[in-house]
Scaffold this active site. Structure first.
Site, PDB file in Angstrom:
ATOM      1  N   SER A  88      11.118   4.586  -1.566  1.00 60.84           N
ATOM      2  CA  SER A  88      10.510   4.186  -0.098  1.00 60.84           C
ATOM      3  C   SER A  88       9.808   2.977  -0.472  1.00 60.84           C
ATOM      4  CB  SER A  88       9.659   5.245   0.215  1.00 60.84           C
ATOM      5  OG  SER A  88       8.538   5.057   1.606  1.00 60.84           O
TER       6      SER A  88
ATOM      7  N   TYR B 166       1.892  11.145  -0.121  1.00 62.77           N
ATOM      8  CA  TYR B 166       3.407  10.978   0.206  1.00 62.77           C
ATOM      9  C   TYR B 166       3.598   9.533  -0.645  1.00 62.77           C
ATOM     10  CZ  TYR B 166       7.680   9.362   2.171  1.00 62.77           C
ATOM     11  OH  TYR B 166       8.916   8.805   2.255  1.00 62.77           O
TER      12      TYR B 166
END
Length: 223
Positions: A135, A147
């Site tokens: 990501s 996250y």
């Protein structure tokens, strides 16, 4: 001989788009997810080159069994796309929910490790390719984001695994997208990256000639 790609988190979004792209490119696809109905529907859509395996990828034994089923069905394993992942509903550290962290870490980190551990013996035989969904959040710092921290692990792990796989002629690629229009978000994001954009990146990586190892592909929305 037809190559085989195993995909985790295959029932929707990036995983499903990659399954369609791989099948269109002539690959067999093993589809792993917990959503049996969605998996079966996708497998029916793709046809005989698809195998649907209901699997909780945080269960190490279940992942090993899914790899075994894939090899039994298609005769080998040439690439793996460890795509399954999740976020949290409560952001931050001080006000965050440790139970949510627990579940996310098991899926975003341990499931990736379990998938690699189970598939590497087969990928060694084929000088295969391990692809994992990273990501933008694994390349930058975001205030209090657990996250993001899990994706920093993924990026670091992918680089380390690439060096391990290089010893037997294998390859590892981390796919690093910015915001993608998937069910990960509550509201549609039609102006952002589409699942098909990420699927195209995965296929670009796994279809490189043997002399080329794509270590990372970083995609951003063009808005």
């Amino acid at each position: 001989m037809t190559k085989t790609l195993l995909i985790t988190g295959a029932s929707t979004g990036i995983g499903a788009a990659t399954a369609r792209a791989a099948a269109k490119a002539g690959w067999n696809v093993a589809l792993l997810a917990r959503s049996k109905d969605k998996l079966d529907q996708l497998a029916d859509e793709i046809g005989d080159c698809a195998l649907a395996v209901e699997c909780d990828v945080t269960d190490r034994a279940a992942v090993k069994d899914a790899v075994d089923q894939t090899v039994a069905k298609f005769g080998g394993l040439d690439a793996v796309f460890a795509n399954a992942g999740t976020g949290v509903n409560t952001p931050g550290v001080e006000k965050g929910d440790p139970d949510e962290w627990h579940d996310m870490i098991h899926l975003n980190i341990l499931a990736v490790l379990y998938t690699a551990h189970a598939s590497l013996p087969e990928l060694r035989k084929t000088k295969g390719h391990f692809v994992v969904t990273g990501s933008k959040a694994g390349r930058e710092h975001f205030k209090g984001s657990i996250y993001s921290a899990t994706k920093w692990f993924v990026h670091g792990f992918a680089g380390n695994l690439a060096e391990e796989m290089r010893e037997f002629g294998g390859r590892c690629t981390v796919i690093s997208p910015g915001m993608v229009n998937t069910p990960f978000f509550d509201e549609p994001k039609p102006e952002k990256l589409q699942p098909e954009d990420v699927a195209n990146a995965v296929m670009f990586a796994v279809e490189q000639p043997e002399t080329s190892a794509i270590r990372e592909i970083h995609l951003m929305p063009n808005d």
